[in-house]
Design a protein around this motif. Structure first.
Motif, mmCIF file in Angstrom:
data_model
loop_
_atom_site.group_PDB
_atom_site.id
_atom_site.type_symbol
_atom_site.label_atom_id
_atom_site.label_comp_id
_atom_site.label_asym_id
_atom_site.label_seq_id
_atom_site.Cartn_x
_atom_site.Cartn_y
_atom_site.Cartn_z
ATOM 1 N N GLY A 1 70.777 26.874 42.892
ATOM 2 C CA GLY A 1 70.620 27.654 41.670
ATOM 3 C C GLY A 1 69.370 27.365 40.864
ATOM 4 N N LYS A 2 68.361 26.810 41.498
ATOM 5 C CA LYS A 2 67.121 26.523 40.768
ATOM 6 C C LYS A 2 66.520 27.799 40.190
ATOM 7 N N GLU A 3 66.759 28.916 40.872
ATOM 8 C CA GLU A 3 66.211 30.193 40.407
ATOM 9 C C GLU A 3 66.858 30.644 39.090
ATOM 10 N N ASN A 4 67.960 30.005 38.694
ATOM 11 C CA ASN A 4 68.627 30.374 37.444
ATOM 12 C C ASN A 4 67.876 29.890 36.209
ATOM 13 N N ILE A 5 66.939 28.971 36.395
ATOM 14 C CA ILE A 5 66.146 28.511 35.258
ATOM 15 C C ILE A 5 65.017 29.508 35.007
#
Length: 244
Positions: free
Chosen positions: A66-70
């Protein structure tokens, strides 16, 4: 797993950690002249080095979900569970300039604390009760308005894997007061780097970052419950960090 080899590997790691900390600490007076944003970028290699050095010496790797959620264009408040020292090194590598809410005693540590001050943390006296909460709310919003992210551990202290601790309200009150979005973050770093443990166990830490949620219309109690429920559910789904 407390074999002599694990102690040797851990010793090599501690040597690297202490050496790098002293190095950056010696330059902390110069960092103060650079301003918080540039100081933060200058100190950041310290965290990258020590995470890498931990992998080299102790075999501790990690996987981020979920790094793309930042959303770097939508700064907010990172609320994470607290199990070890490891996550305090990783989280800064994921974000631009970040202000930590922490106990003021950490800024007294030679070298480490001196460098920490340059990043403009929100250092509080946890014994001051309601006064400390007001500091978190007001200074936290100031930092966010200035362009910083905020990172907090609602548990307030490191908690052993498998154990649960009530979440303090300070982080949720800051979110309610400031109106900035909350980014929940869960991990199982304590399985590889147990609290108060000299040795570090080889394995793969899982880090999960949730989608930000708006706090508009929510009370601090509701925010606190949402964060705690999400983090606890994520940890339950994570594979063991250390293979038995």
């Amino acid at each position: 797993m407390n074999t002599p080899l694990l102690y040797i590997r851990a010793t090599l790691y501690w040597i690297g950690l202490l050496t790098s900390t002293v190095f950056y600490g010696l330059f902390s007076p110069l960092l103060l002249m650079l301003g918080p944003k540039l100081s933060y970028r200058t100190v950041l290699p310290w965290t990258h080095f020590n995470i890498w050095w931990l992998k080299v010496t102790c075999g501790v790797n990690y996987n981020i979900i979920g790094k793309e959620n930042i959303d770097l264009n939508n700064r907010g408040i990172i609320l994470a569970n607290h199990q070890s020292t490891w996550e305090t090194m990783l989280i800064p590598t994921l974000l631009p300039t970040t202000s930590w809410v922490l106990k003021k005693e950490l800024t007294w540590i030679p070298f480490f604390g001196w460098a920490l001050i340059t990043t403009k943390p929100i250092a509080i006296d946890r014994k001051s009760g309601a006064s400390a909460v007001e500091q978190v709310k007001k200074r936290g919003k100031e930092r966010l308005d200035e362009g910083n992210w905020i990172c907090m551990f609602p548990e307030g202290t490191r908690v052993l894997p498998g154990q649960k601790k009530a979440y303090r309200m300070g982080a949720a009150l800051l979110a309610e007061y400031s109106g900035y979005p909350v980014y929940p973050l869960a991990h199982n770093a304590g399985e590889c780097w147990p609290r108060h443990s000299y040795i570090k166990l080889p394995g793969t830490i899982t880090v999960s970052i949730g989608k930000p949620f708006s706090v508009e219309g929510l009370t601090a109690e509701q925010i606190n419950d949402m964060v705690r429920n999400w983090i606890e559910a994520e940890i339950e789904k994570m594979p063991p960090a250390v293979k038995k």
